[in-house]
Motif scaffolding. Sequence first.
Motif, PDB file in Angstrom:
ATOM      1  N   LEU A  69       0.837  -1.200   0.000  1.00  0.00           N
ATOM      2  CA  LEU A  69       0.000   0.000   0.000  1.00  0.00           C
ATOM      3  C   LEU A  69       0.873   1.251   0.000  1.00  0.00           C
ATOM      4  O   LEU A  69       0.614   2.206  -0.753  1.00  0.00           O
ATOM      5  CB  LEU A  69      -0.923  -0.012   1.211  1.00  0.00           C
ATOM      6  N   ALA A  70       1.908   1.256   0.840  1.00  0.00           N
ATOM      7  CA  ALA A  70       2.810   2.412   0.898  1.00  0.00           C
ATOM      8  C   ALA A  70       3.544   2.593  -0.426  1.00  0.00           C
ATOM      9  O   ALA A  70       3.750   3.724  -0.889  1.00  0.00           O
ATOM     10  CB  ALA A  70       3.810   2.232   2.037  1.00  0.00           C
ATOM     11  N   TRP A  71       3.933   1.489  -1.052  1.00  0.00           N
ATOM     12  CA  TRP A  71       4.619   1.569  -2.343  1.00  0.00           C
ATOM     13  C   TRP A  71       3.691   2.165  -3.407  1.00  0.00           C
ATOM     14  O   TRP A  71       4.105   3.014  -4.204  1.00  0.00           O
ATOM     15  CB  TRP A  71       5.098   0.187  -2.761  1.00  0.00           C
ATOM     16  N   TRP A  72       2.451   1.714  -3.415  1.00  0.00           N
ATOM     17  CA  TRP A  72       1.478   2.218  -4.377  1.00  0.00           C
ATOM     18  C   TRP A  72       1.210   3.705  -4.162  1.00  0.00           C
ATOM     19  O   TRP A  72       1.131   4.475  -5.124  1.00  0.00           O
ATOM     20  CB  TRP A  72       0.186   1.427  -4.246  1.00  0.00           C
ATOM     21  N   LEU A  73       1.100   4.132  -2.919  1.00  0.00           N
ATOM     22  CA  LEU A  73       0.863   5.532  -2.620  1.00  0.00           C
ATOM     23  C   LEU A  73       2.075   6.394  -2.961  1.00  0.00           C
ATOM     24  O   LEU A  73       1.926   7.555  -3.359  1.00  0.00           O
ATOM     25  CB  LEU A  73       0.510   5.711  -1.140  1.00  0.00           C
ATOM     26  N   ARG A  79      -5.241   8.421  -5.158  1.00  0.00           N
ATOM     27  CA  ARG A  79      -4.203   8.431  -4.127  1.00  0.00           C
ATOM     28  C   ARG A  79      -4.553   9.345  -2.958  1.00  0.00           C
ATOM     29  O   ARG A  79      -4.408   8.948  -1.795  1.00  0.00           O
ATOM     30  CB  ARG A  79      -2.861   8.852  -4.730  1.00  0.00           C
ATOM     31  N   SER A  80      -5.007  10.557  -3.241  1.00  0.00           N
ATOM     32  CA  SER A  80      -5.312  11.492  -2.154  1.00  0.00           C
ATOM     33  C   SER A  80      -6.416  10.956  -1.255  1.00  0.00           C
ATOM     34  O   SER A  80      -6.356  11.096  -0.020  1.00  0.00           O
ATOM     35  CB  SER A  80      -5.717  12.846  -2.730  1.00  0.00           C
ATOM     36  N   SER A  81      -7.427  10.334  -1.856  1.00  0.00           N
ATOM     37  CA  SER A  81      -8.529   9.783  -1.060  1.00  0.00           C
ATOM     38  C   SER A  81      -8.052   8.633  -0.182  1.00  0.00           C
ATOM     39  O   SER A  81      -8.428   8.537   0.996  1.00  0.00           O
ATOM     40  CB  SER A  81      -9.656   9.304  -1.983  1.00  0.00           C
ATOM     41  N   ILE A  82      -7.213   7.755  -0.737  1.00  0.00           N
ATOM     42  CA  ILE A  82      -6.699   6.625   0.048  1.00  0.00           C
ATOM     43  C   ILE A  82      -5.768   7.122   1.138  1.00  0.00           C
ATOM     44  O   ILE A  82      -5.801   6.624   2.277  1.00  0.00           O
ATOM     45  CB  ILE A  82      -5.968   5.624  -0.870  1.00  0.00           C
ATOM     46  N   GLU A  83      -4.938   8.128   0.829  1.00  0.00           N
ATOM     47  CA  GLU A  83      -4.058   8.699   1.853  1.00  0.00           C
ATOM     48  C   GLU A  83      -4.874   9.274   3.008  1.00  0.00           C
ATOM     49  O   GLU A  83      -4.502   9.120   4.182  1.00  0.00           O
ATOM     50  CB  GLU A  83      -3.181   9.788   1.242  1.00  0.00           C
ATOM     51  N   ALA A  84      -5.971   9.938   2.688  1.00  0.00           N
ATOM     52  CA  ALA A  84      -6.823  10.502   3.734  1.00  0.00           C
ATOM     53  C   ALA A  84      -7.441   9.404   4.593  1.00  0.00           C
ATOM     54  O   ALA A  84      -7.501   9.527   5.833  1.00  0.00           O
ATOM     55  CB  ALA A  84      -7.918  11.366   3.106  1.00  0.00           C
ATOM     56  N   LEU A  85      -7.899   8.329   3.962  1.00  0.00           N
ATOM     57  CA  LEU A  85      -8.481   7.220   4.717  1.00  0.00           C
ATOM     58  C   LEU A  85      -7.448   6.570   5.625  1.00  0.00           C
ATOM     59  O   LEU A  85      -7.735   6.237   6.782  1.00  0.00           O
ATOM     60  CB  LEU A  85      -9.060   6.184   3.747  1.00  0.00           C
ATOM     61  N   VAL A  86      -6.235   6.371   5.107  1.00  0.00           N
ATOM     62  CA  VAL A  86      -5.170   5.754   5.904  1.00  0.00           C
ATOM     63  C   VAL A  86      -4.824   6.624   7.110  1.00  0.00           C
ATOM     64  O   VAL A  86      -4.582   6.125   8.212  1.00  0.00           O
ATOM     65  CB  VAL A  86      -3.916   5.524   5.030  1.00  0.00           C
ATOM     66  N   ALA A  87      -4.812   7.942   6.912  1.00  0.00           N
ATOM     67  CA  ALA A  87      -4.386   8.860   7.972  1.00  0.00           C
ATOM     68  C   ALA A  87      -5.482   9.190   8.975  1.00  0.00           C
ATOM     69  O   ALA A  87      -5.205   9.783  10.021  1.00  0.00           O
ATOM     70  CB  ALA A  87      -3.855  10.156   7.352  1.00  0.00           C
ATOM     71  N   MET A  88      -6.720   8.822   8.689  1.00  0.00           N
ATOM     72  CA  MET A  88      -7.831   9.205   9.566  1.00  0.00           C
ATOM     73  C   MET A  88      -7.649   8.795  11.034  1.00  0.00           C
ATOM     74  O   MET A  88      -8.008   9.557  11.931  1.00  0.00           O
ATOM     75  CB  MET A  88      -9.144   8.650   9.024  1.00  0.00           C
ATOM     76  N   PRO A  89      -7.099   7.599  11.345  1.00  0.00           N
ATOM     77  CA  PRO A  89      -6.929   7.255  12.761  1.00  0.00           C
ATOM     78  C   PRO A  89      -6.020   8.209  13.529  1.00  0.00           C
ATOM     79  O   PRO A  89      -6.047   8.215  14.765  1.00  0.00           O
ATOM     80  CB  PRO A  89      -6.308   5.847  12.697  1.00  0.00           C
ATOM     81  N   VAL A 111      -5.184  -3.255  13.586  1.00  0.00           N
ATOM     82  CA  VAL A 111      -4.602  -3.069  12.246  1.00  0.00           C
ATOM     83  C   VAL A 111      -5.099  -1.762  11.641  1.00  0.00           C
ATOM     84  O   VAL A 111      -4.313  -0.985  11.083  1.00  0.00           O
ATOM     85  CB  VAL A 111      -4.958  -4.267  11.343  1.00  0.00           C
ATOM     86  N   ILE A 112      -6.388  -1.497  11.768  1.00  0.00           N
ATOM     87  CA  ILE A 112      -6.945  -0.263  11.205  1.00  0.00           C
ATOM     88  C   ILE A 112      -6.422   0.953  11.957  1.00  0.00           C
ATOM     89  O   ILE A 112      -6.015   1.953  11.352  1.00  0.00           O
ATOM     90  CB  ILE A 112      -8.484  -0.306  11.264  1.00  0.00           C
ATOM     91  N   TYR A 113      -6.381   0.874  13.288  1.00  0.00           N
ATOM     92  CA  TYR A 113      -6.009   2.029  14.095  1.00  0.00           C
ATOM     93  C   TYR A 113      -4.516   2.359  13.998  1.00  0.00           C
ATOM     94  O   TYR A 113      -4.126   3.521  14.103  1.00  0.00           O
ATOM     95  CB  TYR A 113      -6.400   1.772  15.551  1.00  0.00           C
ATOM     96  N   SER A 114      -3.673   1.358  13.794  1.00  0.00           N
ATOM     97  CA  SER A 114      -2.234   1.589  13.726  1.00  0.00           C
ATOM     98  C   SER A 114      -1.709   1.680  12.291  1.00  0.00           C
ATOM     99  O   SER A 114      -0.513   1.833  12.088  1.00  0.00           O
ATOM    100  CB  SER A 114      -1.485   0.465  14.467  1.00  0.00           C
ATOM    101  N   PRO A 120      -1.677   4.016   9.869  1.00  0.00           N
ATOM    102  CA  PRO A 120      -0.836   5.133   9.426  1.00  0.00           C
ATOM    103  C   PRO A 120       0.560   5.126  10.023  1.00  0.00           C
ATOM    104  O   PRO A 120       1.496   5.673   9.415  1.00  0.00           O
ATOM    105  CB  PRO A 120      -1.628   6.371   9.874  1.00  0.00           C
ATOM    106  N   PHE A 121       0.726   4.519  11.193  1.00  0.00           N
ATOM    107  CA  PHE A 121       2.039   4.505  11.838  1.00  0.00           C
ATOM    108  C   PHE A 121       3.020   3.585  11.110  1.00  0.00           C
ATOM    109  O   PHE A 121       4.223   3.679  11.317  1.00  0.00           O
ATOM    110  CB  PHE A 121       1.897   4.076  13.300  1.00  0.00           C
ATOM    111  N   VAL A 122       2.503   2.703  10.277  1.00  0.00           N
ATOM    112  CA  VAL A 122       3.353   1.831   9.471  1.00  0.00           C
ATOM    113  C   VAL A 122       3.433   2.324   8.035  1.00  0.00           C
ATOM    114  O   VAL A 122       4.514   2.379   7.436  1.00  0.00           O
ATOM    115  CB  VAL A 122       2.830   0.375   9.511  1.00  0.00           C
ATOM    116  N   VAL A 123       2.315   2.724   7.474  1.00  0.00           N
ATOM    117  CA  VAL A 123       2.280   3.117   6.062  1.00  0.00           C
ATOM    118  C   VAL A 123       3.044   4.419   5.830  1.00  0.00           C
ATOM    119  O   VAL A 123       3.824   4.529   4.868  1.00  0.00           O
ATOM    120  CB  VAL A 123       0.824   3.256   5.577  1.00  0.00           C
ATOM    121  N   GLN A 124       2.862   5.414   6.676  1.00  0.00           N
ATOM    122  CA  GLN A 124       3.451   6.725   6.408  1.00  0.00           C
ATOM    123  C   GLN A 124       4.980   6.729   6.433  1.00  0.00           C
ATOM    124  O   GLN A 124       5.597   7.333   5.541  1.00  0.00           O
ATOM    125  CB  GLN A 124       2.874   7.765   7.370  1.00  0.00           C
ATOM    126  N   PRO A 125       5.660   6.079   7.403  1.00  0.00           N
ATOM    127  CA  PRO A 125       7.127   6.033   7.322  1.00  0.00           C
ATOM    128  C   PRO A 125       7.631   5.307   6.069  1.00  0.00           C
ATOM    129  O   PRO A 125       8.622   5.727   5.460  1.00  0.00           O
ATOM    130  CB  PRO A 125       7.528   5.280   8.599  1.00  0.00           C
TER     131      PRO A 125
END
Length: 224
Positions: free
Chosen positions: A28-32, A40-50, A96-99, A101-106
């Motif tokens: 997912l991070a690679w695709w983004l 991409r912007s919509s998925i990034e927003a969903l990932v970052a929502m938590p 998994v859902i709540y954490s 962004p802490f894995v995808v964003q780095p």
Amino acid sequence: MNSVAAIWLTIELASITTLILLLAGTPLAWWLARGGGALRSSIEALVAMPLILPPSVLGFYLLLAFAPQSALGSLWQHVTGTRLAFSFSALVIGSVIYSLPFVVQPLQAAFRQLPEGLLEAAATLGAGPTDRWLSVVLPCCGHSFLAAASLGFAHTVGEFGVVLMIGGNIPGETQVLSIALYDHVEALEYGLAHRLAAGLMAFSFVTLLLLYRRGNRGLGRLSA
């Protein structure tokens, strides 16, 4: 004894969650980072929502989704013969859902900084997609993978609102450290609460200290 069981349950939950997040979050991070297209912007927003969404809000909607009357809860009970709400499996899904962004964003940040020329050079030398990942991406982004795994694990250890909403407080099944700490405070057992709270604070500090030290050493080698 309840505290010991809560410690082991928390470690199990954080370990499983981190493994799932690395397996699912890496592509997912690679695709983004390297593509994504119009979504991409919509998925990034969903990932970052938590990061900004109150945990109780996320927990409430997950509880509705996990209820036996819901499509997901009904399907889960039909396939497994067990309820999804107030179970360890619910804790894993919620964590998994709540954490996420802490894995995808780095990882996403590291993949964006990866020079395209390195991948092109490896491809020119005959390296396939798997070889490029093993010989280029992983060595260049190793620190980011470590940071993502550490942050995902530590964030899962410290969860409270989400796990309380979807897991309740069942000793040995859903009572993780944060819930056990809350129990001790409610029972006015401040000595036990101090021990758990101090342990969580020490764990958080040491995790961040090691990450920052490793990151600073990496910057020092680059500037040398």
